[in-house]
Motif scaffolding. Sequence first.
Motif, short mmCIF file in Angstrom:
data_model
loop_
_atom_site.label_atom_id
_atom_site.label_comp_id
_atom_site.label_asym_id
_atom_site.label_seq_id
_atom_site.Cartn_x
_atom_site.Cartn_y
_atom_site.Cartn_z
N ASP A 10 0.84 -1.19 0.00
CA ASP A 10 0.00 0.00 0.00
C ASP A 10 0.89 1.25 0.00
O ASP A 10 0.68 2.20 -0.74
N ASN A 361 -4.94 -1.18 -17.14
CA ASN A 361 -4.64 -2.12 -16.06
C ASN A 361 -5.63 -1.88 -14.92
O ASN A 361 -5.58 -0.87 -14.23
N GLU A 362 -6.56 -2.82 -14.74
CA GLU A 362 -7.69 -2.57 -13.85
C GLU A 362 -7.29 -2.39 -12.39
O GLU A 362 -7.84 -1.54 -11.69
N ALA A 363 -6.32 -3.21 -11.93
CA ALA A 363 -5.92 -3.10 -10.53
C ALA A 363 -5.30 -1.73 -10.26
O ALA A 363 -5.58 -1.10 -9.23
N GLN A 366 -7.97 0.97 -10.25
CA GLN A 366 -8.72 0.99 -8.99
C GLN A 366 -7.89 1.61 -7.87
O GLN A 366 -8.41 2.41 -7.07
N ALA A 367 -6.61 1.27 -7.83
CA ALA A 367 -5.74 1.85 -6.79
C ALA A 367 -5.68 3.37 -6.93
O ALA A 367 -5.71 4.10 -5.93
#
Length: 383
Positions: A10, A361-363, A366-367
């Motif tokens: 994170d 890039n979906e991840a 979302q981040a």
Amino acid sequence: MCQHAVSRRDFFGRLALGSMAGASILDLAWRRAAWAQAMSPGAPTDLFEIQKVAEGVYFAFARPQVLLNCNAAIFVNSADVLVVDAHSKPSAAAAMIAQIKQQVTPKPVRYLVNTHFHWDHIQGDAGYRDAFGKDLKVVASDATKKLETQFSQARLRESLDPHGHVTSPPHVPALLDEARQKLSAAASPEQKAQFAEQIRQLESYEREIRDFAPVLPTVTFAKTYVIKDKAHDLHVEFHGRAHTAGDVVVFCPQKRVVATGDMIQGALPYMADSFPKEWPKTMDSVASLDFDFVAGGHGTVAHGKQRLTSQRNYIEELATRVEAGKKAGQSLSEIQKSMPVASIKALAADGYGDLLFPSRNEAAMQAAVDTNVEHVFNRLGQS
Ligand SMILES: [Zn+2]
Ligand SMILES: [Zn+2]
């Protein structure tokens, strides 16, 4: 930033966003590709690519670096030059000054505008002062001068401290640690060269910026500062709070260009110092000006007002939904879960999502959206 425990992953996710200071985490993929290109034999070594926007108006697109530089806008007056924004270190400003001399005009820079107080726009101010001395006017809003005085040096100091937790400017010891680990794990000679170059840039930045002291604005104003020149008029204007409390734009009515810093730009908005409810209204006020080109602090020049509208709608949608969640008593993570990328209408409209996230890039998308939501959550209600 560090009131809650965060996982290492994170933390690096946030770091990446912080290091872009207004750009998208997804641009990391773009940066990797651009990086490879920049490292190839025969590639240009200039930090900026200068493009002509209109007669006497130029846009300096910042090529990728580990620690980013902002773009600059260059307005050539009859006897001198006005430059908008000064990058992340004095040597980058010196490189910009050399490119202006070689590629634009031998006229001296007399005006440097700080659109806002962020590190990637003001830490190079000293490069201009060193080159042009007391004749240089550093122009900013009253609010930006106050924020520079309050935050610039303190945030930078924390970003160089091994125990610091700031994410903007990016935390250099953590980035160095990461690059050194990657270098030791690198398999190919290309990868080794890439990470060695990243380390070189980080160490060189750290050496250069260690003794940073802000060059504070010398001309400040509440609403408007106008330069009437034979070549054109330049209006430095504060339209309201937006990306920060002090953003200004530089509008040239005759050339139909507006330079906007990070209030309106071509990458994901950075919202940690923003006023999410006021930002769209401020953009509406700028949109009422008569211009054809927007020269923003990151990304490419925009032709027309579509990108402005897309960014405005994205910020308004985030502010509205996060505020509704907060009023309903939802926690930050509940609100983030309720806002998957696919549910955000502004990202699906008019190619805005593709502009911000070309790799889809979906991840990472979302981040990036989660980080925007977190910043909006924290900033709502701030005065
Ligand atoms: Zn910026
Ligand atoms: Zn900024």
